[in-house]
Design an enzyme around this catalytic site. Structure first.
Site, PDB file in Angstrom:
ATOM      1  CG  ASP A  11      30.215   9.904 -20.606  1.00 14.98           C
ATOM      2  OD1 ASP A  11      30.330   9.546 -21.800  1.00 14.98           O
ATOM      3  OD2 ASP A  11      30.292  11.091 -20.244  1.00 14.98           O
ATOM      4  CE1 TYR A 230      34.899  16.355 -13.698  1.00 15.34           C
ATOM      5  CE2 TYR A 230      35.764  17.030 -15.812  1.00 15.34           C
ATOM      6  CZ  TYR A 230      34.681  16.766 -14.987  1.00 15.34           C
ATOM      7  OH  TYR A 230      33.418  16.923 -15.470  1.00 15.34           O
ATOM      8  CE  LYS A 233      30.906  16.954  -9.919  1.00 21.50           C
ATOM      9  NZ  LYS A 233      31.833  16.722  -8.836  1.00 21.50           N
TER      10      LYS A 233
HETATM   11  P1  13P Z   1      30.108  14.203 -17.707  1.00 21.85           P
HETATM   12  O1  13P Z   1      30.663  13.758 -16.384  1.00 21.85           O
HETATM   13  O2  13P Z   1      28.625  14.008 -17.761  1.00 21.85           O
HETATM   14  O3  13P Z   1      30.832  13.551 -18.823  1.00 21.85           O
HETATM   15  O4  13P Z   1      30.300  15.788 -17.823  1.00 21.85           O
HETATM   16  C1  13P Z   1      31.582  16.300 -17.847  1.00 21.85           C
HETATM   17  C2  13P Z   1      31.693  17.776 -17.986  1.00 21.85           C
HETATM   18  O5  13P Z   1      32.773  18.291 -17.818  1.00 21.85           O
HETATM   19  C3  13P Z   1      30.538  18.606 -18.339  1.00 21.85           C
HETATM   20  O6  13P Z   1      30.890  19.963 -18.503  1.00 21.85           O
HETATM   21 MG    MG Z   2      30.735  12.960 -20.635  1.00 24.83          MG
HETATM   22 MG    MG Z   3      27.526  12.234 -17.634  1.00 25.13          MG
END
Ligand code: 13P
Ligand code: MG
Ligand code: MG
Ligand code: 13P
Length: 366
Positions: A11, A230, A233
């Site tokens: 990402d 964090y 994800k």
């Molecule tokens: P991603 O990991 O896909 O960037 O999503 C992060 C997130 O916090 C979605 O609410």
């Molecule tokens: Mg993202």
């Molecule tokens: Mg993502």
């Protein structure tokens, strides 16, 4: 011919929140690979799922090739400059380290790759999921490779009668890779006992016990284990070889009709059903629901055919409606109980501070 299929995804920024990369960023990844792949790759395809961009490529350098990984890293770096120029959200999100150091593992991007002798016909599936983590593939893989209720080949196809070897990683052991090898069907209950905890035990690979050949490779990255906090994800990718000694395409796809609850969804902190979507789909409801796409390919002498979008079929429209109902049902429960992940899996540090503040206000009755 011995070839390697490598998939690397990251990402590196998206439009309007964690929804979808911009066309310019996607083009920038593609252009970089187009201009620099000579000598390193035989073929490649660039796609996206939610806010994640995946580079799927073929070559002859084996897994973990520094030049292939560096090419992908540099493509993501170059495209991150475009993401910054456009002011995209989370520009460079998954590029957690500044400099490339031989392999993208541990730097943020997810990797799934395997080397094999090409069969006369070599069909394989490339899965990419968004708003979830690698354990999301545990259940569908268990059902497709170890359960005759889902995989009829286990009782119909002699090449599959011996079953499959599962390589499972304990992703909480961050100092080094900690793995166990277990054989289905003899050790089915041991496999099940581990896979029931998908945040900790993740299928990394599956091998045919008949031919010894690798069928599955899953990316096992856990971003919070790299960054210590964090950052997004893990949004796992997976390669699955199909037919012959392996399950048929439809047997691998079938378990995805369940829309099983996985970790992820909004802020990476909730439970939501995994919805099979078309390739290049975006994200919406509650930063989700968690989605998975599947591109079906054949590869010959390293050359990839155009992909078939495996979840682009009227059957899956019906499934998506059912799974939407599951998503709404659990969302009605908001933050409560199983709708939000347990404390150990919560991806936002803020709640830790809140609990610390509250701790000082507790009194212990004597
Ligand atoms: P991603 O990991 O896909 O960037 O999503 C992060 C997130 O916090 C979605 O609410
Ligand atoms: Mg993202
Ligand atoms: Mg993502
Ligand atoms: P075909 O007879 O069309 O090749 O199909 C075989 C098969 O395995 C279908 O699942």
């Amino acid at each position: 011919m011995k070839i390697t299929v490598t998939a690397i995804k990251a990402d590196i920024g998206s439009v309007g929140g964690h929804i979808k990369p911009s066309n310019r960023v996607l083009k920038a990844v593609e252009n970089y690979i187009a201009q620099h792949h000579q000598g390193a790759l035989i073929d490649y395809r660039v796609s996206f799922t939610g806010d994640d961009i995946a580079i799927l490529c073929t070559h002859t350098q084996g897994p973990g090739s520094a030049s292939v990984h560096e090419l992908a890293w540099n493509a993501f770096k170059a495209a991150t400059d475009v993401a910054k120029d456009q002011g995209l959200y989370g520009a460079g999100q998954d590029l957690l380290k500044d400099a490339f150091s031989g392999n993208v593992k541990g730097l943020g991007p997810a990797v799934a790759e395997m080397e094999f002798d090409e069969r006369t016909a070599e069909p394989f599936l490339f899965f990419a999921a968004d708003k979830t983590d690698p354990g999301a593939y545990n259940l569908p893989l268990y059902l497709a490779f170890a359960d005759p209720m889902y995989c009829s080949g286990l009782i119909l196809s002699p090449g599959m009668f011996k079953g499959f070897k599962f390589v499972i990683m304990d992703v909480e052991h961050t100092e080094a890779d900690k793995v166990i090898e277990l054989n289905a069907p003899e050790e089915l209950y041991d496999i099940a006992a581990l896979l029931r905890d998908p945040e900790r035990f993740v299928i990394e690979a599956i091998y045919s016990r008949d031919t010894g050949e690798q069928a599955v490779a899953v990316s096992t990255t856990r971003l919070h284990n790299i960054a210590g906090k964090y950052t997004g994800k893990d949004d796992p990718i997976m390669l699955v070889r199909v037919q012959g000694a392996f399950p048929a395409t439809g047997e691998v796809l079938a378990p995805f009709h369940l829309g099983h609850y996985v970790a992820g969804f909004m802020r990476g902190s909730h439970s939501g059903p995994l919805m099979p979507v078309r390739q290049n789909s975006t994200i919406s409801f509650f930063d989700g629901p968690p989605v998975v796409s599947c591109a079906a390919y054949c590869v010959h002498e390293g050359r990839l055919t155009a992909p078939v979008d495996a979840f682009d079929h009227p059957f899956w429209d019906y499934v998506r409606e059912k799974i939407s109902e599951k998503a709404i049902e659990i969302r009605r429960q908001g933050f409560f109980g199983n709708a939000m992940l347990p404390y150990s899996e919560l991806e936002y540090g803020g709640i830790v501070k809140k609990l610390e503040q509250l701790e000082s206000k507790f009194i212990v009755r004597s």
